[in-house]
Design a protein around this motif. Sequence first.
Motif, PDB file in Angstrom:
ATOM      1  N   LEU A   1     -66.457  -0.737 -42.126  1.00  0.00           N
ATOM      2  CA  LEU A   1     -66.967   0.270 -41.205  1.00  0.00           C
ATOM      3  C   LEU A   1     -66.018   1.440 -41.117  1.00  0.00           C
ATOM      4  CD1 LEU A   1     -68.139  -2.079 -38.286  1.00  0.00           C
ATOM      5  CD2 LEU A   1     -69.453  -1.287 -40.263  1.00  0.00           C
ATOM      6  N   LYS A   2     -66.562   2.640 -41.059  1.00  0.00           N
ATOM      7  CA  LYS A   2     -65.704   3.816 -40.922  1.00  0.00           C
ATOM      8  C   LYS A   2     -65.167   3.901 -39.501  1.00  0.00           C
ATOM      9  CE  LYS A   2     -69.467   7.044 -39.846  1.00  0.00           C
ATOM     10  NZ  LYS A   2     -70.170   8.275 -40.303  1.00  0.00           N
TER      11      LYS A   2
ATOM     12  N   PHE B   1     -63.869   8.049 -28.657  1.00  0.00           N
ATOM     13  CA  PHE B   1     -64.090   6.674 -28.198  1.00  0.00           C
ATOM     14  C   PHE B   1     -62.778   5.899 -28.069  1.00  0.00           C
ATOM     15  CE2 PHE B   1     -68.261   7.815 -29.883  1.00  0.00           C
ATOM     16  CZ  PHE B   1     -69.085   7.402 -28.834  1.00  0.00           C
ATOM     17  N   HIS B   2     -61.674   6.451 -28.579  1.00  0.00           N
ATOM     18  CA  HIS B   2     -60.343   5.872 -28.416  1.00  0.00           C
ATOM     19  C   HIS B   2     -60.249   4.432 -28.913  1.00  0.00           C
ATOM     20  CE1 HIS B   2     -59.226   9.462 -26.219  1.00  0.00           C
ATOM     21  NE2 HIS B   2     -60.276   9.279 -25.421  1.00  0.00           N
ATOM     22  N   ASP B   3     -60.848   4.175 -30.058  1.00  0.00           N
ATOM     23  CA  ASP B   3     -60.646   2.884 -30.716  1.00  0.00           C
ATOM     24  C   ASP B   3     -59.241   2.849 -31.324  1.00  0.00           C
ATOM     25  OD1 ASP B   3     -63.219   2.310 -29.996  1.00  0.00           O
ATOM     26  OD2 ASP B   3     -63.971   1.972 -32.017  1.00  0.00           O
ATOM     27  N   THR B   4     -58.944   1.764 -32.043  1.00  0.00           N
ATOM     28  CA  THR B   4     -57.657   1.709 -32.748  1.00  0.00           C
ATOM     29  C   THR B   4     -57.625   2.800 -33.803  1.00  0.00           C
ATOM     30  OG1 THR B   4     -57.582  -0.681 -32.412  1.00  0.00           O
ATOM     31  CG2 THR B   4     -56.122   0.237 -34.104  1.00  0.00           C
ATOM     32  N   PRO B   5     -56.625   3.683 -33.801  1.00  0.00           N
ATOM     33  CA  PRO B   5     -56.607   4.798 -34.781  1.00  0.00           C
ATOM     34  C   PRO B   5     -56.278   4.295 -36.184  1.00  0.00           C
ATOM     35  CG  PRO B   5     -54.632   4.822 -33.441  1.00  0.00           C
ATOM     36  CD  PRO B   5     -55.540   3.771 -32.852  1.00  0.00           C
ATOM     37  N   PRO B   6     -56.867   4.934 -37.200  1.00  0.00           N
ATOM     38  CA  PRO B   6     -56.523   4.576 -38.581  1.00  0.00           C
ATOM     39  C   PRO B   6     -55.034   4.798 -38.843  1.00  0.00           C
ATOM     40  CG  PRO B   6     -58.461   6.008 -38.503  1.00  0.00           C
ATOM     41  CD  PRO B   6     -57.852   6.007 -37.138  1.00  0.00           C
ATOM     42  N   LYS B   7     -54.512   4.082 -39.826  1.00  0.00           N
ATOM     43  CA  LYS B   7     -53.087   4.165 -40.139  1.00  0.00           C
ATOM     44  C   LYS B   7     -52.688   5.580 -40.464  1.00  0.00           C
ATOM     45  CE  LYS B   7     -49.514   1.979 -42.963  1.00  0.00           C
ATOM     46  NZ  LYS B   7     -49.252   0.978 -44.030  1.00  0.00           N
ATOM     47  N   SER B   8     -53.575   6.347 -41.092  1.00  0.00           N
ATOM     48  CA  SER B   8     -53.273   7.710 -41.499  1.00  0.00           C
ATOM     49  C   SER B   8     -53.007   8.641 -40.321  1.00  0.00           C
ATOM     50  CB  SER B   8     -54.433   8.291 -42.317  1.00  0.00           C
ATOM     51  OG  SER B   8     -55.628   8.293 -41.553  1.00  0.00           O
ATOM     52  N   MET B   9     -53.457   8.228 -39.113  1.00  0.00           N
ATOM     53  CA  MET B   9     -53.256   9.052 -37.920  1.00  0.00           C
ATOM     54  C   MET B   9     -52.000   8.657 -37.154  1.00  0.00           C
ATOM     55  SD  MET B   9     -57.178   9.255 -36.520  1.00  0.00           S
ATOM     56  CE  MET B   9     -56.669  10.236 -35.104  1.00  0.00           C
ATOM     57  N   MET B  10     -51.331   7.597 -37.551  1.00  0.00           N
ATOM     58  CA  MET B  10     -50.174   7.095 -36.805  1.00  0.00           C
ATOM     59  C   MET B  10     -48.925   7.902 -37.137  1.00  0.00           C
ATOM     60  SD  MET B  10     -51.490   4.735 -34.975  1.00  0.00           S
ATOM     61  CE  MET B  10     -50.095   3.770 -34.392  1.00  0.00           C
TER      62      MET B  10
END
Length: 278
Positions: free
Chosen positions: A262-263, A269-278
């Motif tokens: 899933l994308k 919605f403040h879900d867990t952010p993708p690693k690329s955004m950390m």
Amino acid sequence: MFFHIKELQYHAKPSKPDPVFARQLQEVLGGQYGEISVMMQYLMQGMNTRGAEDKYRDLLFDTGTEEMAHVEMLATMIARLLDDAPFEDQKNAYESDPALNAIIGGSNPQHGIVAGLGAMAADAAGYPWNAKYIISSGNLLADFRANLNAESQGRLQVTRLYGMTDDPGVRDMLSFLIARDTMHQNQWIAAIKELEEREGDIVVPTTFPRKLEKSEVAYTLFNFSRGDASSKGRWASGPSMDGRGQFNYVAEPEPFAGAPKLKPAPFLFHDTPPKSMM
């Protein structure tokens, strides 16, 4: 219109007070499979019957109206079990039996505090009756099968209660209710078989085009447990019960699709952010 006949359908008089059993009897009055449930289920099904033969609508109203009588019988019995029962009798009834005390804790204080020594629309644990207990789908074959289950569970519970009391008056009334549940199970089986024969199928809904379902898995039992004991049943081989296929058994099922990916959800919605955004 409904008319109330003041006489009870059958006797509802115990030989002695028993507030502990009054609490237990609440289950078959206001529990999931109690008389309030079947009363409401049959009446709602009858009111929602569209286009079916009058005999099915009449059957539902006949039975639903009878269940009103059973509600009144049970409410009367519960009230009489609560009559003239001093607190010491209530206390001794369960303190003398540790197992009973551990299970139900004696009488239900709400019978006095809330209902004034009357029955309540609640189960034996005091949980209020819930309209979610009933089924009224508009499909009579589906509904009649639900009715058969309701009567099966109800009769089971009443027979268990029969064994929990030695009061001849209570047993007499329960014996009547058990017999009526016997009739109701039989009538729903008869109605189910009649509808199956009339509609020429047993799978609900019979009106959905079979060509639109994945027929290759319509009669397959997938073995999703250890061992192969389920392969020995009638459901694993031979003609299907609807006569439209052959049962088959798959001992080691394989997935039809890969693992889902899933994308990420939008940032708002403040879900867990993708690693690329950390």
